[in-house]
Design a protein around this motif. Sequence first.
Motif, PDB file in Angstrom:
ATOM      1  N   TYR A  13       0.842  -1.198   0.000  1.00  0.00           N
ATOM      2  CA  TYR A  13       0.000   0.000   0.000  1.00  0.00           C
ATOM      3  C   TYR A  13       0.875   1.245   0.000  1.00  0.00           C
ATOM      4  CZ  TYR A  13       0.761  -0.036   5.071  1.00  0.00           C
ATOM      5  OH  TYR A  13       1.324  -0.051   6.311  1.00  0.00           O
ATOM      6  N   VAL A  14       0.295   2.324  -0.505  1.00  0.00           N
ATOM      7  CA  VAL A  14       1.014   3.595  -0.630  1.00  0.00           C
ATOM      8  C   VAL A  14       0.448   4.582   0.380  1.00  0.00           C
ATOM      9  CG1 VAL A  14       1.490   5.566  -2.155  1.00  0.00           C
ATOM     10  CG2 VAL A  14       1.534   3.227  -3.062  1.00  0.00           C
ATOM     11  N   THR A  15       1.340   5.219   1.122  1.00  0.00           N
ATOM     12  CA  THR A  15       0.981   6.299   2.019  1.00  0.00           C
ATOM     13  C   THR A  15       1.538   7.580   1.414  1.00  0.00           C
ATOM     14  OG1 THR A  15       1.146   4.811   3.911  1.00  0.00           O
ATOM     15  CG2 THR A  15       1.144   7.180   4.378  1.00  0.00           C
ATOM     16  N   ALA A  16       0.706   8.608   1.333  1.00  0.00           N
ATOM     17  CA  ALA A  16       1.139   9.865   0.713  1.00  0.00           C
ATOM     18  C   ALA A  16       0.916  11.044   1.656  1.00  0.00           C
ATOM     19  CB  ALA A  16       0.374  10.106  -0.587  1.00  0.00           C
ATOM     20  N   LEU A  17       1.789  12.018   1.542  1.00  0.00           N
ATOM     21  CA  LEU A  17       1.627  13.312   2.179  1.00  0.00           C
ATOM     22  C   LEU A  17       1.100  14.229   1.084  1.00  0.00           C
ATOM     23  CD1 LEU A  17       2.046  15.024   4.717  1.00  0.00           C
ATOM     24  CD2 LEU A  17       4.348  15.538   3.877  1.00  0.00           C
ATOM     25  N   VAL A  18      -0.144  14.696   1.261  1.00  0.00           N
ATOM     26  CA  VAL A  18      -0.843  15.444   0.217  1.00  0.00           C
ATOM     27  C   VAL A  18      -0.919  16.909   0.597  1.00  0.00           C
ATOM     28  CG1 VAL A  18      -3.032  15.703  -1.021  1.00  0.00           C
ATOM     29  CG2 VAL A  18      -2.155  13.414  -0.477  1.00  0.00           C
ATOM     30  N   GLU A  19      -0.486  17.770  -0.325  1.00  0.00           N
ATOM     31  CA  GLU A  19      -0.546  19.217  -0.122  1.00  0.00           C
ATOM     32  C   GLU A  19      -1.859  19.746  -0.679  1.00  0.00           C
ATOM     33  OE1 GLU A  19       2.991  22.132  -0.189  1.00  0.00           O
ATOM     34  OE2 GLU A  19       2.218  22.044  -2.244  1.00  0.00           O
ATOM     35  N   LEU A  20      -2.559  20.524   0.138  1.00  0.00           N
ATOM     36  CA  LEU A  20      -3.869  21.059  -0.229  1.00  0.00           C
ATOM     37  C   LEU A  20      -3.753  22.550  -0.537  1.00  0.00           C
ATOM     38  CD1 LEU A  20      -5.805  19.296   2.633  1.00  0.00           C
ATOM     39  CD2 LEU A  20      -5.832  18.670   0.214  1.00  0.00           C
ATOM     40  N   PRO A  21      -3.722  22.932  -1.815  1.00  0.00           N
ATOM     41  CA  PRO A  21      -3.551  24.345  -2.152  1.00  0.00           C
ATOM     42  C   PRO A  21      -4.695  25.222  -1.658  1.00  0.00           C
ATOM     43  CG  PRO A  21      -4.005  23.063  -4.132  1.00  0.00           C
ATOM     44  CD  PRO A  21      -3.822  22.091  -3.003  1.00  0.00           C
ATOM     45  N   GLN A  22      -5.909  24.667  -1.552  1.00  0.00           N
ATOM     46  CA  GLN A  22      -7.064  25.442  -1.104  1.00  0.00           C
ATOM     47  C   GLN A  22      -7.023  25.687   0.406  1.00  0.00           C
ATOM     48  OE1 GLN A  22      -6.906  22.450  -2.357  1.00  0.00           O
ATOM     49  NE2 GLN A  22      -8.410  22.068  -3.945  1.00  0.00           N
ATOM     50  N   ALA A  23      -6.106  25.045   1.092  1.00  0.00           N
ATOM     51  CA  ALA A  23      -5.965  25.185   2.548  1.00  0.00           C
ATOM     52  C   ALA A  23      -4.583  25.716   2.883  1.00  0.00           C
ATOM     53  CB  ALA A  23      -6.235  23.859   3.236  1.00  0.00           C
ATOM     54  N   GLY A  24      -4.136  26.690   2.096  1.00  0.00           N
ATOM     55  CA  GLY A  24      -2.859  27.326   2.385  1.00  0.00           C
ATOM     56  C   GLY A  24      -1.659  26.415   2.274  1.00  0.00           C
ATOM     57  N   GLY A  25      -1.792  25.323   1.526  1.00  0.00           N
ATOM     58  CA  GLY A  25      -0.673  24.404   1.356  1.00  0.00           C
ATOM     59  C   GLY A  25      -0.479  23.445   2.522  1.00  0.00           C
ATOM     60  N   ARG A  26      -1.416  23.389   3.445  1.00  0.00           N
ATOM     61  CA  ARG A  26      -1.302  22.427   4.546  1.00  0.00           C
ATOM     62  C   ARG A  26      -1.274  21.026   3.961  1.00  0.00           C
ATOM     63  NH1 ARG A  26       1.024  25.442   7.302  1.00  0.00           N
ATOM     64  NH2 ARG A  26      -0.001  26.898   8.669  1.00  0.00           N
ATOM     65  N   ARG A  27      -0.641  20.111   4.696  1.00  0.00           N
ATOM     66  CA  ARG A  27      -0.445  18.750   4.194  1.00  0.00           C
ATOM     67  C   ARG A  27      -1.069  17.729   5.131  1.00  0.00           C
ATOM     68  NH1 ARG A  27       5.625  20.496   3.467  1.00  0.00           N
ATOM     69  NH2 ARG A  27       5.342  21.804   1.619  1.00  0.00           N
ATOM     70  N   LEU A  28      -1.745  16.753   4.530  1.00  0.00           N
ATOM     71  CA  LEU A  28      -2.365  15.659   5.272  1.00  0.00           C
ATOM     72  C   LEU A  28      -1.811  14.330   4.786  1.00  0.00           C
ATOM     73  CD1 LEU A  28      -6.147  16.655   5.357  1.00  0.00           C
ATOM     74  CD2 LEU A  28      -4.466  16.862   7.173  1.00  0.00           C
ATOM     75  N   LEU A  29      -1.648  13.417   5.704  1.00  0.00           N
ATOM     76  CA  LEU A  29      -1.136  12.095   5.427  1.00  0.00           C
ATOM     77  C   LEU A  29      -2.287  11.128   5.249  1.00  0.00           C
ATOM     78  CD1 LEU A  29       1.712  10.769   5.443  1.00  0.00           C
ATOM     79  CD2 LEU A  29       1.296  10.205   7.836  1.00  0.00           C
ATOM     80  N   GLY A  30      -2.167  10.209   4.316  1.00  0.00           N
ATOM     81  CA  GLY A  30      -3.211   9.200   4.155  1.00  0.00           C
ATOM     82  C   GLY A  30      -2.812   8.123   3.172  1.00  0.00           C
TER      83      GLY A  30
END
Length: 150
Positions: free
Chosen positions: A92-109
């Motif tokens: 399985y792949v775990t990614a750190l995703v950058e959210l441009p609509q949220a000021g570039g905050r990053r979530l792991l999933g």
Amino acid sequence: MSARPELPAALPIGPQEPVEVPFWEGLRDGELRMQHCGGCDLWIWAPSWICPSCHAFDPPWRKVEPHGRVYSWTETFHAFPASQEFRDALPYVTALVELPQAGGRRLLGIVTGEAPVLIGTPVTAWVQPASELTGGWPVLRWTTDTEVTE
């Protein structure tokens, strides 16, 4: 598009502190929510009782568009002793995703689907429904946008 597998949740799951409850309630409502400070316009992750920039109390929660880009990722091929519940989902792949609509905050999933994942790959969040497998809480997952459009 291939079927999204039901994956176990990394433990612990669900709110560990009261400040986190709106995030989990958002997932139950099928939304991705993050805190946003109206005082200084800062998006906040991880959940906090005060804005780390201007120190305003109790920053409100806002719905965030569930689209971002992979900032970093790793693929797991081995079930470690503490994560045997993932054994049937390997690799399985775990990614750190950058959210441009949220000021570039990053979530792991965890990324589901079969499409390759690279840095910069566009992804969309989806909510895996609450089940016994996920400890009774919905869980945030990611899928590549090529999987969404097929």
